[in-house]
Scaffold this motif. Structure first.
Motif, PDB file in Angstrom:
ATOM      1  N   ASP A  56       0.855  -1.184   0.000  1.00  0.00           N
ATOM      2  CA  ASP A  56       0.000   0.000   0.000  1.00  0.00           C
ATOM      3  C   ASP A  56       0.891   1.234   0.000  1.00  0.00           C
ATOM      4  O   ASP A  56       1.477   1.606   1.018  1.00  0.00           O
ATOM      5  CB  ASP A  56      -0.919  -0.005   1.219  1.00  0.00           C
ATOM      6  N   ARG A  57       1.005   1.902  -1.144  1.00  0.00           N
ATOM      7  CA  ARG A  57       1.927   3.028  -1.274  1.00  0.00           C
ATOM      8  C   ARG A  57       1.438   4.258  -0.517  1.00  0.00           C
ATOM      9  O   ARG A  57       2.233   5.159  -0.225  1.00  0.00           O
ATOM     10  CB  ARG A  57       2.141   3.334  -2.756  1.00  0.00           C
ATOM     11  N   ASP A  58       0.151   4.294  -0.193  1.00  0.00           N
ATOM     12  CA  ASP A  58      -0.368   5.415   0.591  1.00  0.00           C
ATOM     13  C   ASP A  58       0.246   5.466   1.992  1.00  0.00           C
ATOM     14  O   ASP A  58       0.342   6.536   2.593  1.00  0.00           O
ATOM     15  CB  ASP A  58      -1.888   5.327   0.724  1.00  0.00           C
ATOM     16  N   ILE A  59       0.621   4.303   2.515  1.00  0.00           N
ATOM     17  CA  ILE A  59       1.134   4.263   3.889  1.00  0.00           C
ATOM     18  C   ILE A  59       2.609   3.856   3.944  1.00  0.00           C
ATOM     19  O   ILE A  59       3.149   3.622   5.014  1.00  0.00           O
ATOM     20  CB  ILE A  59       0.296   3.305   4.768  1.00  0.00           C
ATOM     21  N   ARG A  60       3.253   3.802   2.792  1.00  0.00           N
ATOM     22  CA  ARG A  60       4.648   3.350   2.748  1.00  0.00           C
ATOM     23  C   ARG A  60       5.561   4.271   3.558  1.00  0.00           C
ATOM     24  O   ARG A  60       6.392   3.812   4.351  1.00  0.00           O
ATOM     25  CB  ARG A  60       5.118   3.274   1.291  1.00  0.00           C
ATOM     26  N   ALA A  61       5.419   5.584   3.369  1.00  0.00           N
ATOM     27  CA  ALA A  61       6.299   6.529   4.070  1.00  0.00           C
ATOM     28  C   ALA A  61       6.082   6.478   5.574  1.00  0.00           C
ATOM     29  O   ALA A  61       7.045   6.525   6.358  1.00  0.00           O
ATOM     30  CB  ALA A  61       6.063   7.943   3.543  1.00  0.00           C
ATOM     31  N   GLU A  62       4.821   6.374   6.000  1.00  0.00           N
ATOM     32  CA  GLU A  62       4.523   6.319   7.433  1.00  0.00           C
ATOM     33  C   GLU A  62       5.111   5.060   8.064  1.00  0.00           C
ATOM     34  O   GLU A  62       5.654   5.105   9.171  1.00  0.00           O
ATOM     35  CB  GLU A  62       3.008   6.369   7.655  1.00  0.00           C
ATOM     36  N   ARG A  63       5.023   3.947   7.348  1.00  0.00           N
ATOM     37  CA  ARG A  63       5.591   2.702   7.881  1.00  0.00           C
ATOM     38  C   ARG A  63       7.116   2.806   7.961  1.00  0.00           C
ATOM     39  O   ARG A  63       7.739   2.277   8.887  1.00  0.00           O
ATOM     40  CB  ARG A  63       5.168   1.509   7.022  1.00  0.00           C
ATOM     41  N   ALA A  64       7.714   3.482   6.976  1.00  0.00           N
ATOM     42  CA  ALA A  64       9.164   3.654   7.007  1.00  0.00           C
ATOM     43  C   ALA A  64       9.584   4.476   8.222  1.00  0.00           C
ATOM     44  O   ALA A  64      10.596   4.181   8.874  1.00  0.00           O
ATOM     45  CB  ALA A  64       9.633   4.317   5.723  1.00  0.00           C
ATOM     46  N   LYS A  65       8.797   5.504   8.556  1.00  0.00           N
ATOM     47  CA  LYS A  65       9.087   6.308   9.750  1.00  0.00           C
ATOM     48  C   LYS A  65       9.044   5.459  11.008  1.00  0.00           C
ATOM     49  O   LYS A  65       9.789   5.682  11.961  1.00  0.00           O
ATOM     50  CB  LYS A  65       8.056   7.435   9.883  1.00  0.00           C
ATOM     51  N   GLN A  66       8.148   4.469  11.000  1.00  0.00           N
ATOM     52  CA  GLN A  66       8.013   3.583  12.159  1.00  0.00           C
ATOM     53  C   GLN A  66       9.007   2.432  12.105  1.00  0.00           C
ATOM     54  O   GLN A  66       8.940   1.512  12.913  1.00  0.00           O
ATOM     55  CB  GLN A  66       6.586   3.038  12.219  1.00  0.00           C
ATOM     56  N   SER A 431      -3.682   1.278 -10.979  1.00  0.00           N
ATOM     57  CA  SER A 431      -2.684   2.285 -10.594  1.00  0.00           C
ATOM     58  C   SER A 431      -2.534   2.386  -9.073  1.00  0.00           C
ATOM     59  O   SER A 431      -2.571   1.382  -8.360  1.00  0.00           O
ATOM     60  CB  SER A 431      -3.034   3.636 -11.237  1.00  0.00           C
ATOM     61  N   LEU A 432      -2.383   3.608  -8.568  1.00  0.00           N
ATOM     62  CA  LEU A 432      -2.172   3.828  -7.133  1.00  0.00           C
ATOM     63  C   LEU A 432      -3.430   3.485  -6.336  1.00  0.00           C
ATOM     64  O   LEU A 432      -4.538   3.631  -6.840  1.00  0.00           O
ATOM     65  CB  LEU A 432      -1.786   5.281  -6.886  1.00  0.00           C
ATOM     66  N   PRO A 433      -3.265   2.984  -5.099  1.00  0.00           N
ATOM     67  CA  PRO A 433      -2.039   2.902  -4.314  1.00  0.00           C
ATOM     68  C   PRO A 433      -1.329   1.556  -4.387  1.00  0.00           C
ATOM     69  O   PRO A 433      -0.300   1.395  -3.750  1.00  0.00           O
ATOM     70  CB  PRO A 433      -2.553   3.132  -2.889  1.00  0.00           C
ATOM     71  N   THR A 434      -1.856   0.582  -5.151  1.00  0.00           N
ATOM     72  CA  THR A 434      -1.304  -0.767  -5.045  1.00  0.00           C
ATOM     73  C   THR A 434      -0.283  -1.117  -6.122  1.00  0.00           C
ATOM     74  O   THR A 434       0.629  -1.902  -5.867  1.00  0.00           O
ATOM     75  CB  THR A 434      -2.433  -1.816  -5.066  1.00  0.00           C
ATOM     76  N   CYS A 435      -0.423  -0.588  -7.333  1.00  0.00           N
ATOM     77  CA  CYS A 435       0.489  -0.993  -8.402  1.00  0.00           C
ATOM     78  C   CYS A 435       1.868  -0.371  -8.210  1.00  0.00           C
ATOM     79  O   CYS A 435       1.993   0.856  -8.126  1.00  0.00           O
ATOM     80  CB  CYS A 435      -0.074  -0.588  -9.766  1.00  0.00           C
ATOM     81  N   PRO A 436       2.916  -1.186  -8.160  1.00  0.00           N
ATOM     82  CA  PRO A 436       4.260  -0.635  -7.933  1.00  0.00           C
ATOM     83  C   PRO A 436       4.804   0.145  -9.122  1.00  0.00           C
ATOM     84  O   PRO A 436       5.764   0.900  -8.977  1.00  0.00           O
ATOM     85  CB  PRO A 436       5.111  -1.887  -7.664  1.00  0.00           C
ATOM     86  N   LEU A 437       4.202  -0.011 -10.308  1.00  0.00           N
ATOM     87  CA  LEU A 437       4.686   0.684 -11.497  1.00  0.00           C
ATOM     88  C   LEU A 437       4.026   2.038 -11.709  1.00  0.00           C
ATOM     89  O   LEU A 437       4.462   2.815 -12.558  1.00  0.00           O
ATOM     90  CB  LEU A 437       4.453  -0.192 -12.737  1.00  0.00           C
ATOM     91  N   ALA A 438       2.974   2.316 -10.951  1.00  0.00           N
ATOM     92  CA  ALA A 438       2.173   3.521 -11.188  1.00  0.00           C
ATOM     93  C   ALA A 438       2.995   4.790 -11.006  1.00  0.00           C
ATOM     94  O   ALA A 438       3.717   4.938 -10.023  1.00  0.00           O
ATOM     95  CB  ALA A 438       0.967   3.526 -10.265  1.00  0.00           C
TER      96      ALA A 438
END
Length: 565
Positions: A56-66, A431-438
């Motif tokens: 889920d690319r919508d929450i990727r950055a937040e998970r990285a922070k955690q 496309s977003l948020p699931t496709c990694p190529l989007a």
């Protein structure tokens, strides 16, 4: 004939060669609970089993922070030749989507099947076993193999459709991988003491993905020019007598790489029905042996035809199939959209085509689509047909069940009287948020974009008209934007390349009109052009034909030579 033996093979060729016929170490990877994803080669190998690893690319950055890894999960695409599924199968996938996916939805796709999105690692094996129990699988719906075989969802010509559908199933089965890797890994079947052999696909499978369709004129609802191999049904007196064979279509390209381009399929000629499987096999094996295994960007069948020549490719297919193509039989495409509402087939049975925006079947506030489909499945005695335009047909309804099914559909928002022609003729990839190529939004952008288009159309007196409008989040072509009258191809967040000049029946590729522009600029351009269309068009002239005729855009004639002119 391949000219790349001396060149270094792509790493995907090593991966396939070392995979032990697509097994890899997937079974061991499944037991690794330290990561929610698949590691090493297995990340690619699961594609041959019908899955893509996503997050889920919508929450990727937040998970990285955690300090958490991305929320790895898989998307599964079912193998469903011709898009036909029984009510019992539908109820099984409905339950699984609700109970075991992150998003709870069933996604109808442009490949005339359904996808599960957001399946976590602990649920993957049970997903495959559930599909197996109801007679389904996901074998070869991704990876370097022949993928799900499409067939026109034509419920009117019932007898011809049934015959064409049976051929779609036969082609799918004939071209499937023969390895037992799927059964061993996902269904816990015992490994047999035999040597794996892949007589059609070969031990390293195809150079790239391969797509096949069966199409019944006058409907081009499967978009033949988006596919490597197409069988155009030729009927006489209501009976299927053979196929015209079209080879070498494909829409994917790479931004900034002019050696890549969309391409229409070439017509090789007519074959009788009894030669269908031999020709399908010959086309696949020729591409297997002649395709580019060094550069995956130029590995599709369309590039093989450009490199060796159509006539050389045709001659090799004739030699391998033991046939000679006859001259193509005449046929005509008059449309490619789905016919919505009730249609009566020649057998007296009724078929209800339901518009599913973006193909996303989910319960929305005031519009519980998923529940409605399940309620229909509980009483329906025919089948469901998924269309290549992401819609759903309740097919084979007896007259006594019509009123009950329509009532359920209306109560759950599956039938709406106020859907415009423009919305019915618009489409987007996931496309977003699931496709990694989007690179840009597509599914989430489309509804609002269509609303803006509707307002522009109404402003110019075009409220009852439509243009074929498609959005794809990257240049890989899943939304088939490169066969639209207006196609948007994602370039970056909120930015698209605007392509114009495709035709309404899907036989002309559009050309880029504006590059890397924002959503507001796109609508400003379309406002101006649609205004001109409303005032300057000839009788019954479509938008795509209009912009070519008046010189707004030059028609693409031979995309290998003039797509980038």
């Amino acid at each position: 004939m391949s000219d790349n033996q001396e060149q270094k093979l792509s790493d995907n060729e090593r991966l396939k060669r070392e995979s032990n016929f697509l097994r890899g170490t997937i079974a061991e990877d499944l037991k690794d609970d330290l990561t929610g994803g698949f590691t090493g080669d297995n990340f690619q190998l699961i594609r041959f089993h019908g899955m893509y690893q996503q997050d889920d690319r919508d929450i990727r950055a937040e998970r990285a922070k955690q300090k958490l890894e991305p929320l790895h999960n898989v998307m599964l695409r079912c193998r469903l030749p011709g898009g036909i599924i029984t009510p019992q199968q539908w109820l099984a996938i409905d339950t699984f989507a609700a109970e075991h996916t992150l998003y709870g939805s069933i996604r109808l796709t442009t490949r005339q099947t359904f996808q599960f999105h957001g399946v976590l690692k602990p649920n993957i094996k049970s997903m495959h076993q559930m599909l197996n129990r109801v007679g389904l699988d996901s074998i070869a719906t991704a990876g370097d193999v022949n993928r799900n075989v499409l067939c026109t969802s034509n419920p009117v010509e019932s007898e011809v459709h049934q015959q064409a559908y049976e051929w779609a199933k036969k082609i799918s089965e004939h071209l499937l991988p023969k390895t037992r890797a799927y059964a061993e890994i996902w269904l816990d079947e015992e490994k047999l003491e035999t040597t794996d052999v892949e007589p059609i696909l070969g031990s390293t499978y195809l150079p790239r993905k391969f797509k096949t369709t069966v199409v019944i004129p006058p409907q081009n609802d499967v978009d033949v020019h988006a596919n490597d191999l197409n069988f155009v049904a030729i009927a006489q007196e209501g009976k299927l007598v053979g196929f015209n064979v079209l080879v070498g279509g494909g829409l994917a390209m790479t931004h900034g790489d002019k050696s890549t381009y969309p391409r229409k399929a070439d017509d090789l000629g007519f074959i009788p029905l009894d030669k269908t499987l031999a020709v399908a096999e010959a086309v696949v094996t020729t591409q297997r042996d002649w395709g580019n295994r060094s550069n995956r960007k130029n590995a599709k069948t369309k590039y093989t035809l450009e490199r060796v020549g159509v006539e050389a490719f045709k001659s090799e297919v004739e030699k391998r199939a033991g046939i000679e193509f006859a001259p193509s039989r005449p046929y005509e495409f008059t449309g490619r959209g789905d016919r919505f509402g009730w249609v009566e087939g020649i057998d007296g049975k009724l078929h209800l085509t339901l518009f599913i925006e973006n193909g996303r079947i989910l319960d929305y506030p005031g519009k519980p689509l998923k529940t409605g489909c399940a309620e229909i499945a509980k009483i329906h005695r025919g089948d469901f047909r998924l269309t290549a335009n992401q819609n759903l047909i309740v097919a084979g309804v007896t007259p006594q069940h019509k009123e009950q099914i329509e009532k359920i559909a209306r109560e759950h928002g599956l039938i709406q009287s106020d859907v415009s022609q423009q919305r019915l003729n618009s489409m987007a990839c996931v496309s977003l948020p699931t496709c990694p190529l989007a690179m840009a939004e597509a599914e989430r952008y489309l509804p609002g974009a269509v609303t803006q288009l509707e307002e522009i159309m109404a402003k110019h007196g075009l409220a009852d008209e439509h243009i074929v409008f498609r959005v794809t989040g990257c240049p890989n072509g899943c939304g088939r934007a490169m066969l639209a009258e207006v196609g948007l191809v994602g370039k970056g967040p909120g930015k698209y390349n605007l392509h114009l000049g495709g035709d309404r029946i899907g036989t002309r590729i559009p050309r880029m009109y504006r590059e890397n522009i924002g959503e507001q600029e796109i609508m400003q351009e379309l406002d101006t052009l649609l205004g001109r269309w409303s005032k300057e068009r000839q009788e019954d002239e479509s938008f795509g034909d209009f912009v070519v005729r008046v010189g707004v855009i030059k028609a693409v004639v031979d995309s290998a030579k003039d797509f980038y002119d």
